[in-house]
Every structure is written in structure tokens, then in C-alpha cells.
Motif scaffolding. Sequence first.
Motif, PDB file in Angstrom:
ATOM      1  N   GLU A  11      53.147  67.160  49.230  1.00 15.42           N
ATOM      2  CA  GLU A  11      53.453  67.544  47.903  1.00 15.42           C
ATOM      3  C   GLU A  11      52.148  67.750  47.184  1.00 15.42           C
ATOM      4  N   ASN A  12      52.100  69.233  46.753  1.00 16.22           N
ATOM      5  CA  ASN A  12      51.000  69.692  46.068  1.00 16.22           C
ATOM      6  C   ASN A  12      49.572  69.357  46.801  1.00 16.22           C
ATOM      7  N   PRO A  13      49.640  69.956  48.069  1.00 14.51           N
ATOM      8  CA  PRO A  13      48.517  69.679  48.847  1.00 14.51           C
ATOM      9  C   PRO A  13      47.122  70.078  48.445  1.00 14.51           C
ATOM     10  N   ASP A  14      47.385  71.193  47.698  1.00 13.34           N
ATOM     11  CA  ASP A  14      46.148  71.947  47.257  1.00 13.34           C
ATOM     12  C   ASP A  14      45.474  70.880  46.195  1.00 13.34           C
ATOM     13  N   LEU A  15      46.374  70.516  45.251  1.00 16.64           N
ATOM     14  CA  LEU A  15      46.035  69.763  44.223  1.00 16.64           C
ATOM     15  C   LEU A  15      45.331  68.305  44.767  1.00 16.64           C
ATOM     16  N   PHE A  16      46.007  67.632  46.060  1.00 15.95           N
ATOM     17  CA  PHE A  16      45.554  66.655  46.674  1.00 15.95           C
ATOM     18  C   PHE A  16      44.035  66.776  47.078  1.00 15.95           C
ATOM     19  N   TRP A  17      43.911  67.816  47.903  1.00 21.35           N
ATOM     20  CA  TRP A  17      42.568  68.167  48.289  1.00 21.35           C
ATOM     21  C   TRP A  17      41.455  68.406  47.212  1.00 21.35           C
ATOM     22  N   ALA A  18      41.818  69.058  46.109  1.00 19.97           N
ATOM     23  CA  ALA A  18      40.808  69.119  45.266  1.00 19.97           C
ATOM     24  C   ALA A  18      40.247  68.017  44.238  1.00 19.97           C
ATOM     25  N   VAL A  19      41.592  67.251  43.993  1.00 22.30           N
ATOM     26  CA  VAL A  19      41.187  66.087  43.078  1.00 22.30           C
ATOM     27  C   VAL A  19      40.464  65.020  43.933  1.00 22.30           C
ATOM     28  N   ARG A  20      40.540  64.906  45.453  1.00 22.91           N
ATOM     29  CA  ARG A  20      39.965  64.061  46.255  1.00 22.91           C
ATOM     30  C   ARG A  20      38.332  64.195  46.177  1.00 22.91           C
ATOM     31  N   GLY A  21      38.090  65.709  45.954  1.00 27.45           N
ATOM     32  CA  GLY A  21      36.700  66.340  45.896  1.00 27.45           C
ATOM     33  C   GLY A  21      36.228  66.375  44.711  1.00 27.45           C
ATOM     34  N   GLY A  22      36.919  66.058  43.977  1.00 31.69           N
ATOM     35  CA  GLY A  22      36.480  66.647  42.433  1.00 31.69           C
ATOM     36  C   GLY A  22      35.049  65.874  41.998  1.00 31.69           C
TER      37      GLY A  22
END
Length: 253
Positions: A11-22
Motif C-alpha cells: 500500500e503506497n509502496p512509493d511512500l514506504f520506500w521514501a519514508v524509510r530512506g528519509g
Amino acid sequence: DGTVRTASERENPDLFWAVRGGGPGLFGVVTRFRLRCYPRPKAMRSHTYIFPFTSAPDVAKAMEEIGPKLPLNVELIGVITAAPPGLEKDCSAPGCYQVLVLQSVAFVDTEQQALAGMAPLADHPITKLALVANKNAPETFENLYYGNEVPFPQRRYCVDNIYADGLAKPIEVIMRHMPHSPSRVTAPVLLYKGRPDMPDGATATKGNFYVSCYAQWDDPAADKANKDWLIALYEELQPLGTGSYINELNQEG
């Protein structure tokens, strides 16, 4: 936009990737998260060697040879730091009273696994140049956290870094600048990271080594001198790098 969203692999995998590398300037607010846990290693061990500052080029060369031979659960890190009492005389660089501490830490379940994993360091000829050797020391996460506070206590500081494929040229620059550091507790760090396959990692790191420097001091009046020194150091180091780690980047400089 103020909407609460769930971010996961599905679910919202683009946000998941980005927030983990934030890093700086994170785009949202995390209100709740699930943490994936792993078993704690049952038999962490370390080998620690202290070298004269002037041996840093030899130690850097050894790190290039040792790093690729280590399993992924063994860390290899070098820290240039203020010499412990009694070892100041072992640095012959004018104005520099520092040593290079080289350490491997094995995060494993048995002592046998630890010794086997750290063997590339223990068996390397560089260890014969060490002033002090502490081998096969039992470790805990508490000890490792405390040990990290010794060279990096809470002070005024400025930090910058590069990723680099090799250490020969970066260590030349560091050796030339360190004797002129305004603070004797400023600490460069050399970390072997290699290029492991990290399919789940929200990152795109480059270079086999992480080369950072923590300029540290106590007196606010010394702010400009220490910042200027760090900027000058990394003006020479940046062209030697393959990239930088954004969470320890001197954004002002």
C-alpha cells in the motif's frame, strides 16, 4: 496534504520506500509504525588494535585488503581519535597527538563463528604494527553504545562525509589536514561497507568505504575555525568520492 495514509510494500509502496530512506526535510509525519525484529546475536566479539597516527596509510591499505574478505555480519571500522594517556608520544606528526583505532566486531551466535569471521583482520600483517591489541573481547550492545560515546561525546560539532571506492588518496588528505585541526578531539572515521545486495534497503549507496569526519569542540568562540577547517578538508575530499550520505552532510558548508 494532512491525510493519514498507510505505507507498506503493498500500500503506497512509493511512500514506504521514501519514508524509510528519509533524511533532512522529511515530507510527512509518522504516527505509528511496525518494527521488524531479528534475534539478538548470542556471541558478539571484537578485535581492537591501536596504531600510531603515522601508520594510518598502512592501516588504510590493510582495510582495503581485509574488508572484502569479511562476512556481512562482521563490521570493520577505523577511528582516528585523541591518543589515550601514555600514547601521545607515539604520533610523530607535528601538532598531532592522535592514534588510529581499528576494530572488527562480529555479530554472531558462537565464539567459533566470531573468530572465523574476524580472521582476515587477526591474520593480517598490519596487526604487528599495533601499539595495543585487545583480541576476542566479549561485546554487548550496551558496551558498543558506550564505546561509541568515548570518541564522540556531546559537544559542538560539524560533520561531512564521502563514499569512496578506495582509501589511499582520502587518507593522504586526512593525514595532511589533521595536524592542523583546531581541536585535538576531532575524529575522522573510516568504515568498510562494500557493496552488499540490499533488495529491501531504501537507499542507493555507492563506494566501498564511508569516510566521515566529526569536527568536535567545546568553546563557541572556536566555531568558525573548526567549521572552516572541516570545509577545507572536504573541498579536497569531495572530488575523490563517489557520493555522500545525506544524514551526515555539512549542509551549511
